[in-house]
Design a protein around this motif. Structure first.
Motif, PDB file in Angstrom:
ATOM      1  N   GLU A  22     113.605 -11.479 -44.107  1.00  0.00           N
ATOM      2  CA  GLU A  22     113.204 -10.112 -43.762  1.00  0.00           C
ATOM      3  C   GLU A  22     112.574  -9.407 -44.954  1.00  0.00           C
ATOM      4  OE1 GLU A  22     116.753  -8.352 -42.330  1.00  0.00           O
ATOM      5  OE2 GLU A  22     116.674  -9.332 -40.355  1.00  0.00           O
TER       6      GLU A  22
ATOM      7  N   GLN B 261     123.577 -18.421 -43.745  1.00  0.00           N
ATOM      8  CA  GLN B 261     122.601 -18.059 -42.725  1.00  0.00           C
ATOM      9  C   GLN B 261     122.196 -16.588 -42.849  1.00  0.00           C
ATOM     10  OE1 GLN B 261     124.485 -19.115 -39.039  1.00  0.00           O
ATOM     11  NE2 GLN B 261     124.027 -21.303 -39.233  1.00  0.00           N
ATOM     12  N   LEU B 262     123.194 -15.703 -43.080  1.00  0.00           N
ATOM     13  CA  LEU B 262     122.884 -14.284 -43.237  1.00  0.00           C
ATOM     14  C   LEU B 262     122.017 -14.045 -44.476  1.00  0.00           C
ATOM     15  CD1 LEU B 262     126.344 -12.690 -42.318  1.00  0.00           C
ATOM     16  CD2 LEU B 262     124.247 -12.696 -40.945  1.00  0.00           C
TER      17      LEU B 262
ATOM     18  N   GLN C 285     118.514 -15.153 -43.674  1.00  0.00           N
ATOM     19  CA  GLN C 285     117.865 -14.193 -42.785  1.00  0.00           C
ATOM     20  C   GLN C 285     117.428 -12.940 -43.554  1.00  0.00           C
ATOM     21  OE1 GLN C 285     120.316 -13.058 -39.487  1.00  0.00           O
ATOM     22  NE2 GLN C 285     118.823 -11.635 -38.647  1.00  0.00           N
ATOM     23  N   LYS C 286     118.298 -12.463 -44.450  1.00  0.00           N
ATOM     24  CA  LYS C 286     117.956 -11.276 -45.243  1.00  0.00           C
ATOM     25  C   LYS C 286     116.763 -11.561 -46.156  1.00  0.00           C
ATOM     26  CE  LYS C 286     119.955  -7.920 -48.437  1.00  0.00           C
ATOM     27  NZ  LYS C 286     121.179  -7.510 -49.197  1.00  0.00           N
TER      28      LYS C 286
END
Length: 340
Positions: free
Chosen positions: A199, A191-192, A195-196
């Motif tokens: 972005e 998930q991280l 998300q990165k």
């Protein structure tokens, strides 16, 4: 009388004892062999026949649907023993609950303490039942495995096999918790990473739009007009009120994985109910620590079970300004008979 004759007679008498001794030993050996073939071996075969096989034979689950629980309270001792033998033949040593050989035999002993048939059967079939409980552990059916181990303990609480089974059950529980934690960590990392990546893509798209806008600007724009625009923008900036600093935002910890406490066996037998109030810290990693009992009714009956359950809870940690932080929670755990 001639002394030589007397001595020869004594030596003859001593020599005669040896064949008699050998004959006696041979008779004893023959009687022991006959006892084995005529008494001991038929008894073992009868017990094994009732048990459904040899202790080394692996216990395999039947394909027939499990029978419903029996009304053992309405059965007499003879009927309990008869139902127990049927359960043995079907390899229903410990399961299903309420309709298995061990429960029938234990009920028969409760009705008639010292019943030789039930006592011998429980002792002879303990290895089969232990194998059944081990299969439940390997299948990670932990609640069923705990029930079967408790049932074995009623038949022979001092048997060392119970220690082995409990150790295996605890090891399998910890292994499952570790695997679930690893899967949770892997999902969080994915998930991280997603998300990165999102972005970075948004930033790249914004930079591309800015570059395109500068490329398509009108060619007639002069340095003077550019300076005027810059002066106008500076004036607007000076006239604009200073931005108000936003207040810090925070979110509470959220439970994402709970583990039901195990009902203590002694309390269940005594039909005891109660509750435990716990205070604990949720770390920035989402784990629990500093678990303390602040209130319990009755005292020290359910404390250990409640603490063991909360130790395995997982949370989405509390945040302050988007950063995970430690937080303190209080939770009440109720222990009610008949709860899942």
């Amino acid at each position: 009388m001639d002394t030589r004759i007397t001595l020869e007679a004594r030596h003859g008498a001593r020599g005669a004892v040896r064949p008699v001794t050998l004959v006696a030993i041979a008779v004893i050996v023959m009687l022991a062999i006959a006892s084995w073939f005529l008494i001991i071996q038929p008894h073992e075969e009868m017990v094994l026949s009732d048990a459904g096989g040899h202790p080394s034979t692996p216990v395999t689950p039947g394909t027939v649907a499990a029978p419903p629980p029996a009304n053992v309270e309405a059965m007499g001792t003879d009927q309990l023993l008869s139902e127990a033998r049927k359960a043995m033949n079907d390899q229903r040593y410990l399961a299903p609950a309420g309709n298995n050989a061990f429960e029938f035999y234990l009920k028969a002993l409760e009705r008639e303490p010292g019943n030789a048939v039930a006592t011998d059967a429980l002792r002879e079939t303990f290895p089969f039942a232990a194998s059944s409980a081990e299969q439940a552990i390997n299948a990670r059916n932990f609640n069923e495995a705990q029930r079967e181990i408790d049932l074995l303990a009623k038949a022979d609480p001092a048997n060392f096999t119970l220690t082995i089974l409990r150790s295996k059950l605890d090891a399998q529980r910890k292994l499952q918790d570790k695997e679930q934690q690893q899967a949770s960590d892997q999902e969080r990392q994915q998930q991280l990473a997603a998300q990165k990546a999102a972005e970075e893509k948004a930033a790249a798209d914004k930079a591309a739009e800015a570059q395109q806008a500068s490329t398509t600007a009108p060619k007639g724009t002069t340095a003077g007009s550019t300076r005027n625009a810059a002066s106008s923008q500076a004036a607007e900036t000076a006239a604009a009120p200073a931005p108000v600093q936003a207040a810090p935002t925070s979110t509470p910890a959220v439970l994402i994985r709970s583990v039901n406490p195990r009902y203590p066996t002694q309390a269940q037998r005594a039909r005891t109910e109660g509750y435990v109030v716990l205070s604990f810290t949720v770390t920035s990693e989402g784990r629990t620590s500093n678990i303390k009992v602040t209130e319990a009714q009755p005292r020290r009956v359910f404390d250990r079970a409640a603490i063991d359950a909360v130790e395995r809870w997982e949370f989405k940690p509390a945040t302050r300004n988007g950063e995970p932080v430690d937080s303190t929670l209080t939770n009440r755990i109720n222990f009610t008979l008949g709860q899942p």
